[in-house]
Design an enzyme around this catalytic site. Structure first.
Site, PDB file in Angstrom:
ATOM      1  N   TYR A 126       1.121  -1.134  -0.045  1.00 37.45           N
ATOM      2  CA  TYR A 126      -0.085   0.166  -0.031  1.00 37.45           C
ATOM      3  C   TYR A 126       0.886   1.195   0.011  1.00 37.45           C
ATOM      4  CZ  TYR A 126      -3.724   3.227   1.418  1.00 37.45           C
ATOM      5  OH  TYR A 126      -4.587   4.183   1.539  1.00 37.45           O
TER       6      TYR A 126
ATOM      7  N   VAL B 140      -9.961   2.307  12.024  1.00 40.71           N
ATOM      8  CA  VAL B 140     -10.224   2.365  13.598  1.00 40.71           C
ATOM      9  C   VAL B 140     -11.871   2.851  13.765  1.00 40.71           C
ATOM     10  CG1 VAL B 140      -9.774   4.115  15.619  1.00 40.71           C
ATOM     11  CG2 VAL B 140      -7.984   3.568  13.918  1.00 40.71           C
TER      12      VAL B 140
HETATM   13  P1  NAD Z   1     -13.052   2.183  -0.064  1.00 43.78           P
HETATM   14  O1  NAD Z   1     -12.242   0.782  -0.082  1.00 43.78           O
HETATM   15  O2  NAD Z   1     -14.369   2.312   0.588  1.00 43.78           O
HETATM   16  O3  NAD Z   1     -13.051   2.673  -1.535  1.00 43.78           O
HETATM   17  C1  NAD Z   1     -12.054   2.290  -2.567  1.00 43.78           C
HETATM   18  C2  NAD Z   1     -12.698   1.903  -3.750  1.00 43.78           C
HETATM   19  O4  NAD Z   1     -12.104   1.444  -4.785  1.00 43.78           O
HETATM   20  C3  NAD Z   1     -13.687   0.753  -3.488  1.00 43.78           C
HETATM   21  O5  NAD Z   1     -15.152   0.945  -3.876  1.00 43.78           O
HETATM   22  C4  NAD Z   1     -13.111  -0.463  -4.276  1.00 43.78           C
HETATM   23  O6  NAD Z   1     -13.874  -1.521  -4.462  1.00 43.78           O
HETATM   24  C5  NAD Z   1     -12.560   0.191  -5.286  1.00 43.78           C
HETATM   25  N1  NAD Z   1     -11.518  -0.598  -5.932  1.00 43.78           N
HETATM   26  C6  NAD Z   1     -10.358  -1.064  -5.310  1.00 43.78           C
HETATM   27  N2  NAD Z   1      -9.707  -1.666  -6.290  1.00 43.78           N
HETATM   28  C7  NAD Z   1     -10.126  -1.303  -7.426  1.00 43.78           C
HETATM   29  C8  NAD Z   1      -9.635  -1.442  -9.062  1.00 43.78           C
HETATM   30  N3  NAD Z   1      -8.665  -2.174  -9.180  1.00 43.78           N
HETATM   31  N4  NAD Z   1     -10.546  -1.280  -9.806  1.00 43.78           N
HETATM   32  C9  NAD Z   1     -11.823  -0.481  -9.437  1.00 43.78           C
HETATM   33  N5  NAD Z   1     -12.067  -0.342  -8.175  1.00 43.78           N
HETATM   34  C10 NAD Z   1     -11.295  -0.616  -7.144  1.00 43.78           C
HETATM   35  O7  NAD Z   1     -11.852   3.368   0.709  1.00 43.78           O
HETATM   36  P2  NAD Z   1     -11.774   4.858   1.072  1.00 43.78           P
HETATM   37  O8  NAD Z   1     -11.578   4.884   2.361  1.00 43.78           O
HETATM   38  O9  NAD Z   1     -12.956   5.333   0.194  1.00 43.78           O
HETATM   39  O10 NAD Z   1     -10.523   5.280   0.006  1.00 43.78           O
HETATM   40  C11 NAD Z   1     -10.551   5.920  -1.241  1.00 43.78           C
HETATM   41  C12 NAD Z   1      -9.358   6.423  -1.555  1.00 43.78           C
HETATM   42  O11 NAD Z   1      -8.694   7.344  -0.596  1.00 43.78           O
HETATM   43  C13 NAD Z   1      -8.337   5.132  -1.644  1.00 43.78           C
HETATM   44  O12 NAD Z   1      -7.308   5.457  -2.751  1.00 43.78           O
HETATM   45  C14 NAD Z   1      -7.682   5.207  -0.363  1.00 43.78           C
HETATM   46  O13 NAD Z   1      -6.049   4.743  -0.556  1.00 43.78           O
HETATM   47  C15 NAD Z   1      -7.646   6.584  -0.226  1.00 43.78           C
HETATM   48  N6  NAD Z   1      -7.564   7.043   1.351  1.00 43.78           N
HETATM   49  C16 NAD Z   1      -8.501   6.872   2.091  1.00 43.78           C
HETATM   50  C17 NAD Z   1      -8.351   7.357   3.518  1.00 43.78           C
HETATM   51  C18 NAD Z   1      -9.358   7.153   4.575  1.00 43.78           C
HETATM   52  O14 NAD Z   1      -9.063   7.247   5.499  1.00 43.78           O
HETATM   53  N7  NAD Z   1     -10.655   6.840   4.267  1.00 43.78           N
HETATM   54  C19 NAD Z   1      -6.911   7.770   3.918  1.00 43.78           C
HETATM   55  C20 NAD Z   1      -5.871   7.901   3.050  1.00 43.78           C
HETATM   56  C21 NAD Z   1      -6.097   7.460   1.719  1.00 43.78           C
END
Ligand code: NAD
Length: 314
Positions: A150, A192
């Protein structure tokens, strides 16, 4: 009317982002393979004539096999697993989604002259030796550690975005997202807040890694979406931190959630996972200054809305 592609648009942050963009009367194409989210996140969007869902993996979609014919104005690249346990169990998937998947999306943006925003993460700083974390800090990441699929995947996604900007003049942007929480996160997510809230509502113990003195800062999802859109609409490249700088010890968050849910759950101390950061707090001076953005929702308020959501779901 702008046409916007949101990868990961069915996910927690992505579904809120799609909703906001539709409110602004844009045409939104959501591309998601639902690996880490549930389709119910987009139940309210699916009948909107300006919304289209494409179920696909970003690693399989490229300029040569585009599953849509519209010319895109913008791409928000959010597709990536993000939950800590998932990324440790599926390091190959997470590394390649942020490398191959992101390269595919960059190629599409380049071919259409579309703007591109990459959703990076505070994990790009690893277990930071600087506190709070500024964008100028290069981080302390273990490149072969349990989280490296990641962390390094996201760092490589940043690298690719900058490379396309430098070499091809692509209008690329990078945001480093810090812990974000709110409705529509997955109840089985081991991050968390979803874990603590769902366990508290199910009267199950709240697992604290180590002694719970490690800190995190939590941004409510509507604030995060505002920041992401402001970044896309700016002339900035980034990286720019987006997050809430209010910092809490994990043990205090657990106690707060037990109290707000009036739960009978107890706290359970468990082993800390490898490379678990000790501190995490964004310096958001750049976002304030360059995007005129800062979070508005306080933790108690956001937690109340999140608890209400999980209660309705469970
Ligand atoms: P989430 O898992 O709810 O959303 C990610 C989405 O991407 C999901 O719907 C998943 O099905 C989709 N996905 C995964 N792999 C895929 C692929 N190969 N092709 C198409 N779709 C795919 O997580 P989130 O918290 O909404 O995160 C969204 C983005 O923000 C991510 O890139 C994550 O790394 C980043 N992010 C989130 C947080 C947080 O605290 N939520 C913190 C840092 C970064």
């Amino acid at each position: 009317m702008k046409t916007i592609l949101v990868t990961g648009g069915g996910g927690f942050i992505g579904s809120h982002l799609c909703e906001k963009l539709l409110e602004q009367e844009y045409k939104v194409i959501c591309l998601d393979n639902f690996r880490t989210s549930k389709k119910r996140n987009i139940d309210e969007l699916i009948n909107n004539p300006n919304f289209r869902l494409i179920e696909a993996d970003t690693r399989d979609v490229g300029v040569s096999n585009l599953p849509f014919s519209e010319k895109l104005d913008e791409i928000y690249d959010l597709a990536s697993p993000a939950s800590v346990t998932y990324i440790m169990e599926h390091p190959v998937e997470v590394a390649t989604v942020n490398a191959i998947g992101t390269k595919n999306m960059l190629d599409i943006a380049k071919s259409m002259g579309a703007k591109f925003l990459f959703a990076s993460t505070s994990e790009a700083y690893g277990d930071p030796k600087e506190h709070p974390q500024k964008e100028s800090y290069w981080g302390n990441v273990n490149p072969i550690g349990a989280r490296s699929g990641y962390d390094e995947g996201k760092r490589f996604g940043e690298t690719l975005t900058m490379a396309y900007h430098r070499e091809h003049g692509l209008d690329g942007k990078i945001v480093r997202i810090f812990n974000t929480y709110g409705p529509k996160s997955d109840p089985d997510d081991t991050r968390v807040i979803p874990q603590f809230v769902t366990n508290a509502l199910r009267s199950k113990p709240l697992p604290i890694h180590g002694d719970g003195m490690q800190t995190r800062s939590f941004c409510y999802v509507s604030d995060m979406v505002d920041g992401i859109i402001k970044m896309m609409n700016s002339d900035q490249i980034g990286p720019i931190n987006l997050g809430n700088p209010d910092e809490y010890k994990i043990i205090d968050v657990a106690k707060k959630i037990i109290s707000l849910t009036s739960s009978t759950s107890k706290i359970e101390f468990v082993n800390r996972p490898p490379d678990d950061p000790s501190v995490r707090k964004p310096d958001i001076s750049l976002a304030k200054q360059l995007l005129n953005w800062e979070p508005k929702i306080k933790l108690e308020e956001g937690l109340a809305l999140t608890i209400e959501y999980f209660r309705s779901l469970l």
